[in-house]
Design a protein around this motif. Structure first.
Motif, mmCIF file in Angstrom:
data_model
loop_
_atom_site.group_PDB
_atom_site.id
_atom_site.type_symbol
_atom_site.label_atom_id
_atom_site.label_comp_id
_atom_site.label_asym_id
_atom_site.label_seq_id
_atom_site.Cartn_x
_atom_site.Cartn_y
_atom_site.Cartn_z
ATOM 1 N N LEU A 1 -1.257 0.825 6.125
ATOM 2 C CA LEU A 1 -2.047 -0.366 5.809
ATOM 3 C C LEU A 1 -3.441 -0.291 6.413
ATOM 4 C CD1 LEU A 1 -2.046 -3.224 4.506
ATOM 5 C CD2 LEU A 1 -1.218 -4.095 6.702
ATOM 6 N N PHE A 2 -3.602 0.428 7.534
ATOM 7 C CA PHE A 2 -4.889 0.472 8.214
ATOM 8 C C PHE A 2 -5.668 1.754 7.946
ATOM 9 C CE2 PHE A 2 -2.873 -3.070 10.181
ATOM 10 C CZ PHE A 2 -3.924 -3.943 10.437
ATOM 11 N N HIS A 3 -5.313 2.433 6.870
ATOM 12 C CA HIS A 3 -6.100 3.582 6.420
ATOM 13 C C HIS A 3 -7.511 3.111 6.064
ATOM 14 C CE1 HIS A 3 -7.407 6.981 3.956
ATOM 15 N NE2 HIS A 3 -6.425 7.685 4.494
ATOM 16 N N ASP A 4 -8.483 3.984 6.275
ATOM 17 C CA ASP A 4 -9.878 3.616 5.987
ATOM 18 C C ASP A 4 -10.108 3.225 4.538
ATOM 19 O OD1 ASP A 4 -10.588 4.061 8.605
ATOM 20 O OD2 ASP A 4 -11.430 6.063 8.256
ATOM 21 N N ASP A 5 -9.285 3.723 3.624
ATOM 22 C CA ASP A 5 -9.467 3.432 2.201
ATOM 23 C C ASP A 5 -8.860 2.093 1.776
ATOM 24 O OD1 ASP A 5 -10.800 5.815 1.940
ATOM 25 O OD2 ASP A 5 -9.104 6.903 1.081
ATOM 26 N N VAL A 6 -8.255 1.362 2.704
ATOM 27 C CA VAL A 6 -7.708 0.037 2.397
ATOM 28 C C VAL A 6 -8.730 -1.005 2.837
ATOM 29 C CG1 VAL A 6 -5.826 -1.591 2.805
ATOM 30 C CG2 VAL A 6 -5.353 0.862 2.738
ATOM 31 N N PRO A 7 -9.276 -1.781 1.901
ATOM 32 C CA PRO A 7 -10.283 -2.776 2.275
ATOM 33 C C PRO A 7 -9.711 -3.835 3.216
ATOM 34 C CG PRO A 7 -10.199 -2.454 -0.116
ATOM 35 C CD PRO A 7 -8.995 -1.766 0.455
ATOM 36 N N GLU A 8 -10.555 -4.318 4.115
ATOM 37 C CA GLU A 8 -10.088 -5.340 5.047
ATOM 38 C C GLU A 8 -9.654 -6.600 4.308
ATOM 39 O OE1 GLU A 8 -11.817 -7.762 8.884
ATOM 40 O OE2 GLU A 8 -12.012 -5.576 8.800
ATOM 41 N N SER A 9 -10.275 -6.874 3.177
ATOM 42 C CA SER A 9 -9.890 -8.057 2.399
ATOM 43 C C SER A 9 -8.447 -7.952 1.913
ATOM 44 C CB SER A 9 -10.830 -8.242 1.208
ATOM 45 O OG SER A 9 -10.808 -7.096 0.356
ATOM 46 N N PHE A 10 -7.997 -6.727 1.627
ATOM 47 C CA PHE A 10 -6.610 -6.556 1.193
ATOM 48 C C PHE A 10 -5.669 -6.649 2.392
ATOM 49 C CE2 PHE A 10 -2.819 -4.281 -0.332
ATOM 50 C CZ PHE A 10 -2.616 -4.958 -1.527
ATOM 51 N N ILE A 11 -6.076 -6.104 3.533
ATOM 52 C CA ILE A 11 -5.270 -6.279 4.750
ATOM 53 C C ILE A 11 -5.091 -7.763 5.017
ATOM 54 C CG2 ILE A 11 -5.158 -5.869 7.234
ATOM 55 C CD1 ILE A 11 -6.777 -3.313 6.799
ATOM 56 N N ASP A 12 -6.164 -8.539 4.872
ATOM 57 C CA ASP A 12 -6.086 -9.990 5.067
ATOM 58 C C ASP A 12 -5.020 -10.608 4.157
ATOM 59 O OD1 ASP A 12 -8.093 -10.090 6.983
ATOM 60 O OD2 ASP A 12 -9.669 -10.574 5.533
ATOM 61 N N VAL B 1 0.860 -1.183 0.000
ATOM 62 C CA VAL B 1 0.000 0.000 0.000
ATOM 63 C C VAL B 1 0.892 1.228 0.000
ATOM 64 C CG1 VAL B 1 -1.651 1.361 1.343
ATOM 65 C CG2 VAL B 1 -1.883 -1.125 1.253
ATOM 66 N N THR B 2 0.578 2.196 -0.852
ATOM 67 C CA THR B 2 1.246 3.496 -0.797
ATOM 68 C C THR B 2 0.176 4.575 -0.661
ATOM 69 O OG1 THR B 2 1.256 3.676 -3.224
ATOM 70 C CG2 THR B 2 3.233 2.774 -2.178
ATOM 71 N N GLY B 3 0.601 5.707 -0.119
ATOM 72 C CA GLY B 3 -0.307 6.838 0.013
ATOM 73 C C GLY B 3 -1.019 6.877 1.346
ATOM 74 N N CYS B 4 -1.467 8.084 1.710
ATOM 75 C CA CYS B 4 -2.107 8.279 3.001
ATOM 76 C C CYS B 4 -2.805 9.636 2.976
ATOM 77 C CB CYS B 4 -1.057 8.214 4.118
ATOM 78 S SG CYS B 4 -1.733 7.970 5.773
ATOM 79 N N THR B 5 -3.502 9.948 4.066
ATOM 80 C CA THR B 5 -4.054 11.279 4.284
ATOM 81 C C THR B 5 -3.716 11.689 5.710
ATOM 82 O OG1 THR B 5 -6.177 10.328 4.965
ATOM 83 C CG2 THR B 5 -5.969 11.028 2.650
ATOM 84 N N HIS B 6 -3.858 12.957 5.996
ATOM 85 C CA HIS B 6 -3.522 13.489 7.323
ATOM 86 C C HIS B 6 -4.359 12.777 8.383
ATOM 87 C CE1 HIS B 6 -2.589 16.333 10.494
ATOM 88 N NE2 HIS B 6 -1.786 17.012 9.675
ATOM 89 N N ALA B 7 -3.696 12.268 9.419
ATOM 90 C CA ALA B 7 -4.388 11.510 10.463
ATOM 91 C C ALA B 7 -4.876 12.377 11.606
ATOM 92 C CB ALA B 7 -3.465 10.421 11.007
ATOM 93 N N LYS C 1 -6.922 2.556 16.250
ATOM 94 C CA LYS C 1 -8.207 1.943 16.601
ATOM 95 C C LYS C 1 -8.560 0.837 15.618
ATOM 96 C CE LYS C 1 -9.939 5.902 19.159
ATOM 97 N NZ LYS C 1 -9.493 5.247 20.410
ATOM 98 N N ARG C 2 -8.303 1.067 14.345
ATOM 99 C CA ARG C 2 -8.563 0.016 13.371
ATOM 100 C C ARG C 2 -7.593 -1.147 13.547
ATOM 101 N NH1 ARG C 2 -8.761 0.052 6.684
ATOM 102 N NH2 ARG C 2 -10.118 -1.781 6.567
ATOM 103 N N LEU C 3 -6.351 -0.830 13.881
ATOM 104 C CA LEU C 3 -5.362 -1.875 14.166
ATOM 105 C C LEU C 3 -5.851 -2.770 15.304
ATOM 106 C CD1 LEU C 3 -2.245 -2.763 13.676
ATOM 107 C CD2 LEU C 3 -1.828 -1.435 15.759
#
Length: 249
Positions: free
Chosen positions: A80-91, A16-22, A113-115
């Motif tokens: 990896l745990f950005h909201d725009d990364v689907p859980e299926s891809f994290i899996d 995964v690349t890219g992010c937004t301000h947390a 929190k998502r982690l």
């Protein structure tokens, strides 16, 4: 997977690349955002979207071809745990981690929190260290989230270190490893030596292994130089220490 000059690891892997301000101050001078822009301008095909969150399923096979033992930062150019990364891809990413026990993965996120929610549902692999960024008092909640996860190593990255966290409420109970360092780049914010020394002392008192990465753009004397010239000694001492992973967790 690529070699990296980051002193606390050996490789980086970016499915995964890219992010937004947390929403916290550590993001304000993001090195990865600046680097992604540069790579896009250079025509790097993996950064055609710049720093927009982008999945790279083709990268999932990269660790499978690596047979040596190594430490690997996951990911160094995104979250990896950005909201725009689907859980299926994290899996899929965590599946690869489990299939490559020769590699110790150091996963770092700002989405604590998502982690925590994810690893409440799935056991953390023995070769997966879990970390959160916390260099400012407004990020202390991430440490609390991390503390609630069963993992072989729980770590924080206090880089950039933007305050005297040891005297601003940081609790390192249950945290195995603390990485600290100053900021680099043209708009870097200075770090005070006392902040780093106090954090080191807190880590020692808490039984947390301490790693001081660098001074960054501003030296201990408050002079702006290259980060190489400013070095990585704290109080004249090198702190490049690694934790011992838990066997039972």
């Amino acid at each position: 997977m690529n070699d990296t000059s980051i002193s606390w690891t050996e490789l980086s892997w970016n499915p995964v690349t890219g992010c937004t301000h947390a929403g916290t101050d550590e993001c304000d001078r993001c090195y990865a955002a600046a680097l992604a822009k540069r790579l896009k301008d250079m025509g790097n095909p993996r950064y055609v979207n710049g720093f927009k969150v982008t999945l790279h399923p083709e990268a999932l096979k990269e660790p499978l071809a690596f047979k040596n033992k190594a430490m690997c930062f996951l990911p160094s150019m995104g979250d990896l745990f950005h909201d725009d990364v689907p859980e299926s891809f994290i899996d899929q990413v965590i599946d690869v981690v489990e299939q490559t026990p020769n590699i110790t993965y150091q996963l770092l996120t700002k989405r604590s929190k998502r982690l925590k929610a994810y690893f409440t549902q799935r056991r953390c692999a023995p070769n997966l260290w879990l970390g959160v960024t916390c260099g400012h008092k407004d990020s202390l909640f991430r440490v609390d989230d991390l503390r609630g996860i069963a993992a072989p190593v729980r770590f924080i990255s206090a880089e950039p270190l933007l305050g005297d966290l040891a005297n601003e409420g940081m609790d390192l109970t249950g945290i195995d490893w603390c990485i600290a360092g100053g900021e680099s780049g043209p708009n870097a914010r200075p770090m005070q030596e006392a902040w780093a020394l106090n954090l080191k002392d807190l880590a020692v008192a808490s039984g947390t292994t301490f790693f001081f990465k660098q001074w960054g753009t501003w030296g201990v004397d408050g002079v702006r130089r290259s980060k190489k010239a400013n070095g990585h000694l704290l109080g004249g001492v090198e702190y490049h220490n690694y934790p011992t992973p838990r066997v039972n967790y």
